[in-house]
Scaffold this motif. Sequence first.
Motif, PDB file in Angstrom:
ATOM      1  N   UNK A  33      -6.633   4.377  35.731  1.00 39.39           N
ATOM      2  CA  UNK A  33      -6.930   5.094  36.965  1.00 39.39           C
ATOM      3  C   UNK A  33      -6.346   4.367  38.181  1.00 39.39           C
ATOM      4  N   UNK A  34      -6.433   3.040  38.192  1.00 40.97           N
ATOM      5  CA  UNK A  34      -5.877   2.258  39.296  1.00 40.97           C
ATOM      6  C   UNK A  34      -4.358   2.429  39.349  1.00 40.97           C
ATOM      7  N   UNK A  35      -3.714   2.389  38.195  1.00 41.80           N
ATOM      8  CA  UNK A  35      -2.259   2.580  38.147  1.00 41.80           C
ATOM      9  C   UNK A  35      -1.890   3.955  38.706  1.00 41.80           C
ATOM     10  N   UNK A  36      -2.654   4.981  38.341  1.00 44.14           N
ATOM     11  CA  UNK A  36      -2.397   6.330  38.845  1.00 44.14           C
ATOM     12  C   UNK A  36      -2.619   6.405  40.359  1.00 44.14           C
ATOM     13  N   UNK A  37      -3.680   5.784  40.852  1.00 42.95           N
ATOM     14  CA  UNK A  37      -3.940   5.763  42.295  1.00 42.95           C
ATOM     15  C   UNK A  37      -2.800   5.042  43.019  1.00 42.95           C
ATOM     16  N   UNK A  38      -2.341   3.929  42.472  1.00 41.05           N
ATOM     17  CA  UNK A  38      -1.220   3.202  43.073  1.00 41.05           C
ATOM     18  C   UNK A  38       0.029   4.077  43.135  1.00 41.05           C
ATOM     19  N   UNK A  39       0.292   4.802  42.059  1.00 44.28           N
ATOM     20  CA  UNK A  39       1.467   5.690  42.034  1.00 44.28           C
ATOM     21  C   UNK A  39       1.350   6.762  43.113  1.00 44.28           C
ATOM     22  N   UNK A  40       0.186   7.379  43.202  1.00 46.16           N
ATOM     23  CA  UNK A  40      -0.025   8.430  44.209  1.00 46.16           C
ATOM     24  C   UNK A  40       0.109   7.850  45.621  1.00 46.16           C
ATOM     25  N   UNK A  64      -3.189  -6.663  43.689  1.00 47.58           N
ATOM     26  CA  UNK A  64      -4.159  -7.713  43.332  1.00 47.58           C
ATOM     27  C   UNK A  64      -5.279  -7.138  42.478  1.00 47.58           C
ATOM     28  N   UNK A  65      -5.767  -5.961  42.830  1.00 45.43           N
ATOM     29  CA  UNK A  65      -6.821  -5.317  42.051  1.00 45.43           C
ATOM     30  C   UNK A  65      -6.331  -5.024  40.636  1.00 45.43           C
ATOM     31  N   UNK A  70      -6.519  -6.365  34.928  1.00 41.43           N
ATOM     32  CA  UNK A  70      -5.745  -6.705  33.728  1.00 41.43           C
ATOM     33  C   UNK A  70      -6.145  -8.084  33.197  1.00 41.43           C
ATOM     34  N   UNK A  71      -6.361  -9.037  34.083  1.00 39.21           N
ATOM     35  CA  UNK A  71      -6.778 -10.383  33.674  1.00 39.21           C
ATOM     36  C   UNK A  71      -8.147 -10.347  32.992  1.00 39.21           C
ATOM     37  N   UNK A  72      -9.091  -9.634  33.596  1.00 35.66           N
ATOM     38  CA  UNK A  72     -10.437  -9.534  33.017  1.00 35.66           C
ATOM     39  C   UNK A  72     -10.367  -8.840  31.660  1.00 35.66           C
ATOM     40  N   UNK A  73      -9.588  -7.770  31.576  1.00 29.26           N
ATOM     41  CA  UNK A  73      -9.445  -7.043  30.308  1.00 29.26           C
ATOM     42  C   UNK A  73      -8.863  -7.946  29.225  1.00 29.26           C
ATOM     43  N   UNK A  74      -7.876  -8.748  29.584  1.00 25.67           N
ATOM     44  CA  UNK A  74      -7.258  -9.669  28.622  1.00 25.67           C
ATOM     45  C   UNK A  74      -8.265 -10.714  28.149  1.00 25.67           C
ATOM     46  N   UNK A  75      -8.992 -11.295  29.083  1.00 27.96           N
ATOM     47  CA  UNK A  75      -9.988 -12.312  28.720  1.00 27.96           C
ATOM     48  C   UNK A  75     -11.101 -11.705  27.880  1.00 27.96           C
ATOM     49  N   UNK A  76     -11.532 -10.516  28.230  1.00 29.20           N
ATOM     50  CA  UNK A  76     -12.563  -9.843  27.448  1.00 29.20           C
ATOM     51  C   UNK A  76     -12.045  -9.536  26.049  1.00 29.20           C
ATOM     52  N   UNK A  77     -10.777  -9.160  25.952  1.00 25.74           N
ATOM     53  CA  UNK A  77     -10.169  -8.923  24.645  1.00 25.74           C
ATOM     54  C   UNK A  77     -10.183 -10.173  23.785  1.00 25.74           C
TER      55      UNK A  77
END
Length: 104
Positions: A33-40, A64-65, A70-77
Amino acid sequence: MAEGEDLKVLSDLKDKFAYYDDYQRCLTDLNQKIVEINRINKESAGQDEIGQVYHQQVDKPTENLTETVAYIRKKLGTVVSAGNDTVDTMNIADDEAGQHVDTF
């Protein structure tokens, strides 16, 4: 684990990791969703003087967001993977212990 918490049975360990997969999926959805918002944002603001001022104010914080999620997702993974490996190891140990009990 919080101080004072003990694992008494294998299911306690499984319970500790039960929702981590869900958390990781939620972060993946949030990232999309963030990637889509950034694109828009990049397409909508334009490149005139007002658009350039907008981009100066918005682009870096949204980058930064995106990086933070992405960092949190990677660490959680990593936690999910390690937790699953631990549960698998404990299951194998539990099975082997049960097999040895039968031999006594």
